[in-house]
Motif scaffolding. Structure first.
Motif, mmCIF file in Angstrom:
data_model
loop_
_atom_site.group_PDB
_atom_site.id
_atom_site.type_symbol
_atom_site.label_atom_id
_atom_site.label_comp_id
_atom_site.label_asym_id
_atom_site.label_seq_id
_atom_site.Cartn_x
_atom_site.Cartn_y
_atom_site.Cartn_z
ATOM 1 N N ALA A 1 73.853 -24.211 2.377
ATOM 2 C CA ALA A 1 74.223 -24.906 1.143
ATOM 3 C C ALA A 1 73.678 -26.317 1.172
ATOM 4 C CB ALA A 1 75.735 -24.930 0.999
ATOM 5 N N GLY A 2 73.567 -26.878 -0.008
ATOM 6 C CA GLY A 2 73.096 -28.259 -0.097
ATOM 7 C C GLY A 2 72.731 -28.611 -1.520
ATOM 8 N N PHE A 3 71.876 -29.609 -1.673
ATOM 9 C CA PHE A 3 71.440 -30.050 -2.986
ATOM 10 C C PHE A 3 69.943 -29.805 -3.127
ATOM 11 C CE2 PHE A 3 74.875 -33.383 -2.171
ATOM 12 C CZ PHE A 3 75.849 -32.608 -2.785
ATOM 13 N N TYR A 4 69.485 -29.689 -4.360
ATOM 14 C CA TYR A 4 68.053 -29.562 -4.575
ATOM 15 C C TYR A 4 67.607 -30.520 -5.675
ATOM 16 C CZ TYR A 4 68.966 -26.862 -8.843
ATOM 17 O OH TYR A 4 69.384 -26.483 -10.081
ATOM 18 N N SER A 5 66.319 -30.740 -5.692
ATOM 19 C CA SER A 5 65.728 -31.608 -6.710
ATOM 20 C C SER A 5 64.511 -30.882 -7.281
ATOM 21 C CB SER A 5 65.313 -32.926 -6.056
ATOM 22 O OG SER A 5 64.483 -33.646 -6.913
ATOM 23 N N ILE B 1 80.494 -31.004 -0.222
ATOM 24 C CA ILE B 1 80.870 -32.387 -0.550
ATOM 25 C C ILE B 1 79.700 -33.334 -0.291
ATOM 26 C CG2 ILE B 1 82.589 -34.224 -0.182
ATOM 27 C CD1 ILE B 1 84.331 -32.096 1.169
ATOM 28 N N GLY B 2 79.445 -34.187 -1.263
ATOM 29 C CA GLY B 2 78.386 -35.183 -1.109
ATOM 30 C C GLY B 2 78.845 -36.536 -1.624
ATOM 31 N N GLU B 3 78.130 -37.567 -1.238
ATOM 32 C CA GLU B 3 78.503 -38.925 -1.660
ATOM 33 C C GLU B 3 77.248 -39.708 -2.015
ATOM 34 O OE1 GLU B 3 79.671 -41.573 1.464
ATOM 35 O OE2 GLU B 3 81.141 -42.610 0.235
ATOM 36 N N PHE C 1 74.305 -35.047 1.162
ATOM 37 C CA PHE C 1 75.212 -33.926 1.410
ATOM 38 C C PHE C 1 75.950 -34.223 2.714
ATOM 39 C CE2 PHE C 1 76.544 -29.860 2.929
ATOM 40 C CZ PHE C 1 76.822 -29.130 1.798
ATOM 41 N N ASP C 2 77.273 -34.220 2.689
ATOM 42 C CA ASP C 2 78.033 -34.627 3.873
ATOM 43 C C ASP C 2 78.745 -33.481 4.585
ATOM 44 O OD1 ASP C 2 77.346 -37.237 3.403
ATOM 45 O OD2 ASP C 2 79.172 -37.716 2.293
ATOM 46 N N TYR C 3 79.467 -32.671 3.832
ATOM 47 C CA TYR C 3 80.325 -31.670 4.484
ATOM 48 C C TYR C 3 80.193 -30.305 3.826
ATOM 49 C CZ TYR C 3 82.707 -35.745 6.450
ATOM 50 O OH TYR C 3 82.997 -36.918 7.099
ATOM 51 N N LEU C 4 80.282 -29.265 4.657
ATOM 52 C CA LEU C 4 80.342 -27.887 4.173
ATOM 53 C C LEU C 4 81.605 -27.276 4.783
ATOM 54 C CD1 LEU C 4 78.975 -25.211 2.999
ATOM 55 C CD2 LEU C 4 78.001 -24.933 5.270
ATOM 56 N N PHE C 5 82.596 -27.023 3.948
ATOM 57 C CA PHE C 5 83.815 -26.354 4.433
ATOM 58 C C PHE C 5 83.706 -24.886 4.058
ATOM 59 C CE2 PHE C 5 85.611 -30.697 4.057
ATOM 60 C CZ PHE C 5 86.131 -30.807 5.331
ATOM 61 N N MET C 6 83.685 -23.999 5.033
ATOM 62 C CA MET C 6 83.616 -22.562 4.742
ATOM 63 C C MET C 6 85.026 -22.025 4.604
ATOM 64 S SD MET C 6 80.434 -21.047 6.847
ATOM 65 C CE MET C 6 80.883 -21.637 8.441
ATOM 66 N N LYS C 7 85.267 -21.323 3.499
ATOM 67 C CA LYS C 7 86.623 -20.814 3.254
ATOM 68 C C LYS C 7 86.839 -19.518 4.037
ATOM 69 C CE LYS C 7 86.244 -22.209 -1.540
ATOM 70 N NZ LYS C 7 86.285 -21.673 -2.877
ATOM 71 N N ASP C 8 88.091 -19.287 4.436
ATOM 72 C CA ASP C 8 88.404 -18.083 5.210
ATOM 73 C C ASP C 8 88.061 -16.815 4.435
ATOM 74 O OD1 ASP C 8 89.272 -19.587 7.277
ATOM 75 O OD2 ASP C 8 91.393 -19.574 6.680
ATOM 76 N N GLU C 9 88.318 -16.849 3.120
ATOM 77 C CA GLU C 9 88.102 -15.642 2.306
ATOM 78 C C GLU C 9 86.640 -15.504 1.850
ATOM 79 O OE1 GLU C 9 89.716 -18.346 1.356
ATOM 80 O OE2 GLU C 9 89.331 -18.833 -0.744
#
Lengths: 188, 526
Positions: free
Chosen positions: B280-284, B362-364, B348-356
């Motif tokens: 995951a991340g951002f694109y341009s 998250i980016g700043e 891009f700062d954080y990638l939280f993977m959900k259990d489900e």
């Protein structure tokens, strides 16, 4: 018993990994003063480890007749009014000198070394038929970095107190300067 | 003494008022006693936290031959300190393992021409280090002692596997070589391998290392096509590569990661429970520092096929959300002309993977700029002064569901513009993801608590209106903001990025103003 022997083996292994005493502070090294060449001197030094981190450096050299005055003079006190406040030595002097320095060495970040020491240097100069003698007492700090397994560079600086005198005429000249020496080191 | 009593009364009053007033986000704050240490030292690691307290490791700036270990009790009071000086070794890092942390040091043995890495078990009772164990060695034959390789580490998500790795001494035009060692949590070696990457060092740059719960290693790198330039003919000139080393490093596989005609700006990856890659991340589309949208996809670890591929463009209304009327008009004008606007300078700062399944991205916004001012004195002499501003702007959050679809994109409005690099320690944020909600701890201006669309954001302050704040984005993406405490009244100036989450609901916050420092517990009761 088994545990004890394992601890012993562990200790011995760690001692082995850490054993580089001979190279950390080499037993014997020789140096050439690069800044001395700019000032018209050829200075060579031999350094020997006395104890774990205490070393003795003995130096000797010649002053070639294209003398240029020491860098970084900050204070002088001539008692002979006919001479200027700067060192009375002028281009054309030649002579020889020797020095002794005792220093302690410690390692800092990334295996760079820092030394602190006290140096005594005596020089004999001939100029215009006179023989000048110079005593120099210095506190020296030096940083050293390795550029090759066998070669290193040392940058030394500090503060030096100089007494220049001659027995032929009544001359006593005192000065303080900041020495700056870049030395090329070869580990024997 | 009287000053101290007044301080305690004020402090107790604040904590009571914090818990007594009606909170939008239920939290409990407990601020500890002030402690002092030299300005020349800084806290590098907080570890071994338990109900009895925690430990910190301090270092001196630009020195690695000394560590200072501190013990804090559950009242956040400094109760013990021990400084340890290494005669030859250099401190490397600390890994917070259970039951006890391991402190790593290294030694460049110039006689053996080997750079050794040692693990010292941390001795809690003595606040010291136990007998070390050598865990890695990197030869540096034909190389200087200063180019003897560097060590680093990664921990598996369940904290049961440790990856230690090091680059080998580097020579120009040689292919990059790394050593990897995987250990269990007792630091017993499971496998190790030395890898020479099959790409030219000039065109391949390593980005990230990961280890999964089975001890498999994954390496992310960026590979340029022919030259180190980001774009060629308006198209990306690079792709990302993931290299996997499974089955004790014996099975190697390469996965190519690229988005057609899109510039991947940041790529973060993780390994999900099926051992598939989550990227995951951002694109341009411009290939500049701006971003046009977010992407998410999973890569099947066996076939290398892309699964759940999803890119989501930021809408003009999202881009201009919480911005001035002028910016809104500008974005509208651009999108009418068919020029897709992009968000400026987001990381891009954080990638939280959900259990489900699915994830939270998250980016700043972060950038800095320099400008000059010229003054003329009475004599007509002009002087030019240069000023730099560091800008930490809005936080953007993207919620992805288990099918890879974007559920919502949200912004947390924030304005942290500071004039000195030192003050950047008090900027940015710390995220906590729990019970399907995201909590963000950061410093703010009290005036922003009631901020809403159409208003102007006030800059962060550390004066009268300076507060530590918490923002919450719930499962639906609706935002709530709340006050934690006043920095000035508590004399507690939080450095958000130094925070440490110690359990699902608990966080330790660290604050410092010159020599004066404090810790606090933050409990989320929401």
């Amino acid at each position: 018993m088994l545990l004890f022997s394992q601890i012993l083996i562990g200790q011995n292994n760690n001692d082995y990994y850490m054993d580089d005493e001979e190279l950390l502070v080499p037993e014997h090294i020789v140096k050439l003063n690069i800044t001395g060449l700019i000032l018209g001197r050829i200075d060579c030094y031999y350094e020997r480890k006395l104890f774990k981190s205490i070393k003795l450096e003995a130096g000797a050299g010649v002053q070639l007749p294209y003398y240029s005055k020491e860098l970084g003079f900050i204070f002088s006190n001539p008692n002979n009014k006919s001479l200027s406040e700067e060192s009375p030595l002028r281009s054309g002097v030649s002579g020889f000198h020797w020095s002794l320095q005792v220093m302690t060495t410690r390692r800092t970040i990334n295996s760079y070394f820092i030394s602190n020491g006290i140096r005594f240097r005596k020089a004999y100069y001939s100029y215009d038929g006179y023989t000048f003698k110079q005593k120099e007492y210095s506190f020296i700090s030096a940083g050293r970095m390795s550029i090759h397994p066998k070669w290193s560079l040392e940058l030394a600086s500090g503060v030096s107190f100089v007494h220049l005198y001659t027995e032929n005429i009544d001359l006593n000249w005192y000065g303080v300067f900041i020495p700056l020496d870049l030395k090329l080191i070869y580990k024997l | 003494m009287l000053k101290k009593i007044i301080q305690i009364i004020i402090l107790t009053g604040i904590i009571t008022s914090v818990s007594a007033q009606e909170q939008k986000i239920k939290t409990k704050v407990k601020i500890g006693e002030e402690f002092k240490s030299s300005k020349k030292v800084y806290i590098s690691k907080l570890f071994n936290s338990s109900e009895e307290g925690f430990y910190t490791l301090k270092l001196r700036y630009r020195r690695d031959d000394e560590i200072i270990l501190n013990k804090f009790n559950s009242e956040l009071k400094l109760i013990k300190e021990n400084a340890i000086k290494f005669t030859k070794k250099e401190y490397q890092f600390t890994i917070d393992l259970k039951p006890s942390a391991q402190i790593f040091t290294s030694f460049r043995n110039n006689k053996h021409k080997i750079h050794y890495l040692f693990a010292h078990p941390f001795n809690e009772s003595e606040l010291s280090l136990n007998e070390p164990k050598k865990v890695m060695e990197i030869p540096f034959e034909n190389s200087s002692v200063h180019n003897a390789g560097n060590f680093d580490y990664e921990i598996s998500p369940d904290s049961n596997k440790i990856l230690l790795y090091s680059n080998h001494p580097f020579k120009a035009n040689e292919k990059e070589k790394f050593s990897f060692s995987v250990f269990d949590k007792e630091l017993n070696l499971i496998w190790n391998k030395t890898v020479t990457f099959p790409y030219s060092d000039k065109l391949f740059s390593l980005q990230d290392f990961e280890i999964d719960n089975d001890g498999n290693l994954y390496i992310l790198g960026k590979l340029y096509n022919d030259k180190v330039v980001e774009k060629r003919n308006g198209k990306p000139n690079y792709k990302y590569i993931i290299l996997s080393y499974k089955n004790n490093g014996n099975v190697t596989k390469e996965y190519k990661v690229e988005l057609e005609n899109k510039f991947i700006r940041d790529l973060t990856f993780g390994i999900n429970n099926q051992q598939d890659f989550v990227c995951a991340g951002f694109y341009s589309e411009k290939g500049t520092t701006s971003i046009k949208g977010s992407y998410y996809f999973e890569i099947d670890h066996e076939s290398g096929k892309f699964l759940k591929e999803n890119t989501k463009e930021f809408s003009p209304s999202f881009i201009s959300k919480y911005k001035s009327e002028r910016t809104k008009k500008k974005v509208k004008r651009k999108s009418k002309k068919g020029k897709a606007p992009e968000l400026y300078e987001y990381d891009f700062d954080y990638l939280f993977m959900k259990d489900e399944g699915g994830a939270l991205l998250i980016g700043e916004q972060y950038y800095s700029y320099t400008y000059s001012t010229t003054t003329t004195d009475a004599n007509g002499n002009t002087t030019t002064h240069w000023h730099t501003r560091y800008v930490y702007g809005d936080i953007i959050v993207i919620n992805i569901d288990k099918s890879g679809k974007t559920i919502w994109q949200e912004k947390i409005p924030k304005k942290q513009v500071v004039a000195s690099y030192k003050a950047t320690n008090y900027c940015s944020y710390y995220p906590i993801y729990r019970n399907n909600a995201l909590y963000i701890v950061y410093n703010d201006n009290k005036k922003n608590l009631e901020f809403s669309e159409g208003q102007k954001l006030s800059n962060v302050t550390f004066g009268k209106n300076g507060i530590a704040a918490i923002a919450k984005l719930d499962e639906q993406g609706s935002m709530t903001k709340d006050f934690l405490f006043s920095q000035k009244e508590t004399e507690f100036f939080v450095q958000p990025i130094m925070s440490e989450q110690i359990s699902q609901n608990d966080l330790i916050l660290y604050g410092r103003k010159r020599k004066k420092q404090k810790f606090s517990y933050l409990k989320i009761l929401d």
